[in-house]
Design a protein around this motif. Structure first.
Motif, short mmCIF file in Angstrom:
data_model
loop_
_atom_site.label_atom_id
_atom_site.label_comp_id
_atom_site.label_asym_id
_atom_site.label_seq_id
_atom_site.Cartn_x
_atom_site.Cartn_y
_atom_site.Cartn_z
N ASP A 267 -5.45 45.09 -27.17
CA ASP A 267 -6.66 45.25 -27.51
C ASP A 267 -6.23 45.72 -29.21
N SER B 30 -4.96 43.22 -20.47
CA SER B 30 -5.88 42.81 -19.46
C SER B 30 -5.00 42.50 -17.87
N ASP C 130 -6.36 38.57 -18.74
CA ASP C 130 -4.33 37.80 -19.64
C ASP C 130 -3.46 37.08 -18.46
N TYR D 190 -13.66 36.09 -26.30
CA TYR D 190 -13.85 37.20 -26.02
C TYR D 190 -12.49 38.58 -26.64
N ASP D 191 -12.56 39.59 -26.96
CA ASP D 191 -11.72 40.11 -28.05
C ASP D 191 -10.78 40.39 -27.87
N GLU E 275 -8.63 41.46 -24.17
CA GLU E 275 -9.80 41.86 -23.19
C GLU E 275 -10.51 40.77 -22.20
#
Length: 166
Positions: free
Chosen positions: A25, A41, A44, A145-146, A149
């Protein structure tokens, strides 16, 4: 999605990723002993594993030291790891040469100004929703999405869907 992007996704053999702001992040958690931690994540990670299982090579080129991420990324099938390297372009050029990757067969997920050189080199850049404005403007596709995340997973799913449709 336009036909040119679909064609590029179907031809993709290499996905290069930045770490901070993409896989993580972008936050560094600092311990009293000077140790640094990042979060990633699991979603991910599953996307990276799926790309690897589909035969797509994944690589990380990051300006910061690994800080323990190398073990996690290897477990996810990321076969090429380059940490602590600010000049990403020479590493990318060595990588595509070693893998015999043709122009148009590579893409990059990045989030900040240093990643723009690889956006230009690959000709196909992806970014998280919270990327720097210049990266957002240069990206061929922007995740909902960021970074850290789910952005990486969304890109992986996009690639795999295009390749299954081929």
């Amino acid at each position: 999605m336009d036909n040119d992007l679909q064609a590029r996704l179907r031809a993709l053999k290499l996905l290069v990723l930045d770490v901070d702001g993409v896989i993580s992040d972008g936050k560094l958690y600092l311990g009293p002993d000077g140790a640094e931690w990042r979060s990633t994540s699991v979603r991910d990670g599953l996307g990276l594993k799926a790309l690897s299982a589909a035969g797509i090579t994944t690589a990380v080129i990051s300006g910061r030291p690994a800080g323990g991420l190398d073990t996690r990324l290897r477990a996810l099938g990321v076969s090429r790891l380059y940490f602590g390297r600010d000049d990403k372009l020479p590493l990318y050029q060595e990588l595509v040469e070693a893998l015999n990757i043709a122009p148009g067969e590579a893409a990059m997920i990045g989030d900040d100004i240093p990643d723009l050189t690889l956006f230009r080199a690959t000709g196909l850049g992806f970014c998280p929703a919270n990327a720097h404005p210049e990266v957002l403007a240069a990206a061929a596709w922007i995740s909902r999405y960021d970074g850290g995340e789910g952005a990486v997973r969304e890109v992986c799913d996009l690639i795999l869907a295009a390749q299954r449709a081929a």
